[in-house]
Design an enzyme around this catalytic site. Structure first.
Site, PDB file in Angstrom:
ATOM      1  N   GLU A  71      -3.560  -1.444   6.188  1.00 46.78           N
ATOM      2  CA  GLU A  71      -4.966  -1.182   5.859  1.00 46.78           C
ATOM      3  C   GLU A  71      -5.919  -2.189   6.488  1.00 46.78           C
ATOM      4  O   GLU A  71      -7.016  -1.825   6.920  1.00 46.78           O
ATOM      5  CB  GLU A  71      -5.140  -1.199   4.334  1.00 46.78           C
ATOM      6  CG  GLU A  71      -6.540  -0.883   3.856  1.00 46.78           C
ATOM      7  CD  GLU A  71      -6.598  -0.806   2.340  1.00 46.78           C
ATOM      8  OE1 GLU A  71      -7.616  -1.254   1.777  1.00 46.78           O
ATOM      9  OE2 GLU A  71      -5.637  -0.310   1.723  1.00 46.78           O
ATOM     10  N   ASP A  72      -5.510  -3.455   6.572  1.00 42.01           N
ATOM     11  CA  ASP A  72      -6.454  -4.522   6.928  1.00 42.01           C
ATOM     12  C   ASP A  72      -6.173  -5.238   8.238  1.00 42.01           C
ATOM     13  O   ASP A  72      -6.852  -6.204   8.576  1.00 42.01           O
ATOM     14  CB  ASP A  72      -6.501  -5.565   5.802  1.00 42.01           C
ATOM     15  CG  ASP A  72      -7.152  -5.024   4.539  1.00 42.01           C
ATOM     16  OD1 ASP A  72      -7.942  -4.067   4.643  1.00 42.01           O
ATOM     17  OD2 ASP A  72      -6.866  -5.545   3.451  1.00 42.01           O
TER      18      ASP A  72
END
Length: 206
Positions: free
Chosen positions: A86-87
């Site tokens: 996600e990051d």
């Protein structure tokens, strides 16, 4: 009841020593690899209050081992890796190739997807939270430990409005997910009371 909190400022080597005896050494080596992988991908990222991002990942592991008494190495590796897709620029296939299908599936469950099909970011986030109601138990405890780490010291968030909205979102969308797990259910009930001042016009307990 006092709110139990978890810290990882001491770093992985010290935490690792705490886990000796709870986790077999051969599996701690596997966890070493996941910690190193996550640390390299997250690099110099920091949390909103300024602490290194890896501390959050290790806090999640501490919750699972020390409070929930999870020893499943795939769950623990997924906890360390839960934000890497996600990051960062890491792809889910990278996780799968390095750590296997089960870890990748768990990471996928707790990874917020990008908006698709004309969705707004808010709609994508709502769909993600709704999907968690169908998450397998192993993925759900990773998510509950993740949010615990994020909100356990909510008053330290630098943006007051974010504190309020994060409290309300947690009460509305995460606390119900904790009801099937006794330890998380009690922890979040205590947390709701501790941070009731952030409730605004919404009830603190659903």
């Amino acid at each position: 009841m006092a709110l139990r909190t978890f810290e990882a400022r001491v770093g992985w080597p010290v935490l690792r020593e705490r886990f000796v005896g709870r986790i077999p050494e051969r599996e701690l080596v596997l966890l070493d690899e996941a910690v190193d992988f996550a640390a390299r991908w997250h690099g110099d990222q920091v949390r909103p209050a300024g602490e290194p991002y890896v501390e959050h990942l290790l806090e999640v592991v501490c919750v699972l081992i020390e409070a929930v008494e999870t020893t499943d190495i795939d769950v623990l590796r997924a906890a360390v890796l839960h934000d890497v897709v996600e990051d960062t620029g890491c792809a889910l296939d990278d996780v799968r190739m390095r750590f296997g299908d089960r870890v990748a599936v768990l990471v996928d469950w707790v990874t917020k997807p990008a908006p698709t099909g004309g969705q707004s970011p808010a709609e994508a986030w709502s769909a993600y939270l709704a999907r968690l109601h169908d998450a397998p138990a192993d993925a759900l405890i990773v998510k509950l430990a993740d949010r615990l780490s994020n909100v356990q010291r909510l008053d330290s968030h630098p943006r007051p409005e974010k504190r309020r909205s994060y409290y309300q979102e947690t009460v509305r969308s995460i606390v119900p997910l904790a009801q099937s797990h006794p330890w998380f259910r009690q922890w979040y009930a205590t947390w709701c009371e501790r941070f009731r001042h952030l409730a605004g016009d919404r009830p603190a307990v659903p």
